[in-house]
Design an enzyme around this catalytic site. Structure first.
Site, short mmCIF file in Angstrom:
data_model
loop_
_atom_site.label_atom_id
_atom_site.label_comp_id
_atom_site.label_asym_id
_atom_site.label_seq_id
_atom_site.Cartn_x
_atom_site.Cartn_y
_atom_site.Cartn_z
N LYS A 44 0.82 -1.22 0.00
CA LYS A 44 0.00 0.00 0.00
C LYS A 44 0.86 1.27 0.00
O LYS A 44 0.43 2.32 -0.45
CB LYS A 44 -0.92 0.03 1.22
CG LYS A 44 -1.85 -1.17 1.40
CD LYS A 44 -2.92 -1.25 0.36
CE LYS A 44 -4.10 -2.13 0.73
NZ LYS A 44 -3.79 -3.54 0.99
C1 LIG Z 1 -4.51 -4.70 0.66
C2 LIG Z 1 -3.78 -5.97 0.72
C3 LIG Z 1 -4.08 -7.04 -0.15
C4 LIG Z 1 -5.22 -6.97 -1.14
O1 LIG Z 1 -5.01 -5.99 -2.14
P1 LIG Z 1 -6.26 -5.45 -2.99
O2 LIG Z 1 -5.72 -4.36 -3.82
O3 LIG Z 1 -7.26 -4.96 -1.98
O4 LIG Z 1 -6.79 -6.60 -3.78
C5 LIG Z 1 -3.30 -8.17 -0.08
N1 LIG Z 1 -2.29 -8.28 0.80
C6 LIG Z 1 -1.99 -7.29 1.66
C7 LIG Z 1 -0.87 -7.49 2.62
C8 LIG Z 1 -2.71 -6.11 1.66
O5 LIG Z 1 -2.40 -5.11 2.50
#
Ligand SMILES: *Cc1c(COP(=O)(O)O)cnc(C)c1O
Length: 462
Positions: free
Chosen positions: A112
């Site tokens: 993120k």
């Molecule tokens: C947010 C997240 C996901 C999922 O990603 P999306 O874009 O919501 O599909 C998977 N793994 C981790 C560690 C995350 O923080």
């Protein structure tokens, strides 16, 4: 560059307004009217460049005249300067033809950060210019919230409110949200699950009086700028394995469908991606939908990969929009059925489109844990449970085309699951080693729109 809503009834916006808005006023999500292609030669030209230079070249066509070329380069450099690895998104090899893309070297140890650090910079630059102030409200299953708080803490012109499900995030995730001391960040623990938090945020956006009074801005992956930032590492990793001269495949641990949708955009831009594989945990609505054609919610079951404990995958709406020939009214109808009845059937034509675009698989809790154990034993690579879901699903999809699995978080963010699988507790990187000593600051709230809105108005004086 024009952006349109997946529900076809919101104003067409430029990049800056799209970024500052988040959710469209008709409840839809913004998408570029036309995805700008990169030529074979342009993609080949990315090879050997720094991550920041690649990011500039991949994203530049999408931002129109919101930022000058020099300004945009400077903002990208600032966004990734705080990462703990010079490659930003290093690629490791797990097995013959299977690679792991480590996306967890940012300040909060999850992928993120790639998007959030950048949009922190972009918001600050855009708002600094206009002098406007915005209120960012986001829902999180743990990682988005910590990344957003880290990216926006202390910035002028911005207040950040993060709603997370009380008791359903890991301790590291919670502490990353509750320990920053900056006055402009507010961690809110809501009684409910992630879908509860996401629904509250959507309801705030659909309350136009509130939305305009507090100047609401969204930073969930409904925000197009986040998806855009994530497109970059599909290019950077593919190019280092020989694209565009040879194709690659990706497996993406998926919750809200944002990360995998970024891969879909990379393919639309011309990156030769053979397979794009959706990997889910036992909250497998996406895998079931792609297998059966029925998108049916049936409640979130907690798992050891909590950032993927989601049933209403917001960004899937973007894929549906294309699958239904960009018919906004048809998408609006499906979303209404979902809201009223908890599900919808995907039409035959749309399902064929989706199956051509995405493969899918799921990992049970036992398979996830076994994958952490096995991978650590075979390679020394310690996977977080989300990345392990990806690796498990990818192993069933290997072929002659190189497979890149996205490692979405650092194992130290989910130490209990990792310790259970490997017998060793993964340590936090030194730069955040004192996380467990810092005091926490959080407000607990019921699942009640009025109560959340009242708190936000009170905190910002609106
Ligand atoms: C947010 C997240 C996901 C999922 O990603 P999306 O874009 O919501 O599909 C998977 N793994 C981790 C560690 C995350 O923080």
């Amino acid at each position: 560059m024009h952006y349109i809503s997946t529900r076809g009834a919101a104003p067409v916006l430029d990049f800056e307004a799209t970024m500052l808005t988040g959710l469209a006023r008709d409840g839809g999500l913004y998408l570029p009217q036309h995805v700008p292609p990169m030529t074979h030669a342009e993609i080949a030209g990315l090879a050997g460049l720094s991550y920041e230079e690649q990011a500039y070249l991949v994203m530049r066509p999408f931002i129109g005249d919101t930022f000058s070329d020099d300004e945009f380069r400077t903002l990208i450099d600032a966004a990734y300067a705080g990462f703990g690895h010079p490659a930003r998104a290093p690629l490791k090899q797990l097995a013959p033809n299977h690679f792991l893309l480590e996306l967890f070297h940012g300040p909060t140890l999850a992928f993120k950060d790639f998007a959030m650090q950048l949009i922190g910079q972009l918001f600050q630059a855009a708002l600094g210019r206009s002098g406007a102030r915005v209120t960012i409200v986001g829902a999180t299953s743990g990682d988005t919230g910590s990344a957003a708080i880290e990216a926006f803490r202390g910035l002028h012109n911005v207040d950040v409110f993060i709603l997370y499900p009380h008791g359903r995030v890991s301790e590291v995730q919670r502490r990353q949200m509750t320990t920053p001391t900056d006055a402009n960040v507010h961690a809110l623990a809501v009684d409910g699950d992630f879908d509860t938090c996401q629904a509250l945020v959507k309801d705030m956006f659909n309350d136009f009086t509130f939305r305009d009074d507090v100047r609401l801005a969204g930073i969930n992956s409904i925000n197009w700028a986040r998806v855009l930032a994530q497109v970059v590492y599909f290019f950077s990793s593919a190019v280092s394995l020989g694209a565009p001269h040879r194709p690659v495949s990706f497996t993406v641990p998926t919750g809200n469908f944002g990360d995998i949708f970024a891969g879909y955009i990379a393919r639309q831009m011309g990156l030769p991606i053979e397979k794009l594989v959706v990997a889910t945990n036992h909250n497998d609505i996406l895998h079931r939908a792609l297998s059966s054609g029925g998108y049916v919610t049936d409640g979130v079951k907690p798992s050891i990969s909590p950032s993927m404990d989601i049933q209403v995958s917001s960004n899937f709406e973007r894929a549906l929009f294309d699958a239904y020939g960009r018919d906004g009214a048809a998408v609006a109808q499906l979303m209404e059925e979902l809201k009223q009845g908890g599900g919808f059937d995907i039409s035959q034509g749309a399902l064929e489109f989706l199956r051509e675009s995405f493969a899918s698989g799921r990992a049970s809790e036992g398979e996830t844990s076994a994958t952490i154990t096995r991978t650590a034993g075979a390679t020394g690579e310690v996977l977080c449970p989300h990345s392990a879901v990806g690796v498990h699903v990818a192993e069933g999809q290997l072929s002659h085309t190189p497979m890149i699995t996205l490692a979405t978080a650092h194992p130290a963010k989910f130490p209990d699951a990792v310790e259970a699988a490997t017998g060793a507790r993964p340590g936090l990187p030194v730069r955040m080693a004192d996380l467990f000593e810092r005091p926490e600051r959080v407000t607990r709230l019921p699942n009640d729109l009025r109560a959340v809105q009242a708190l936000i108005r009170d905190r910002i004086g609106a």
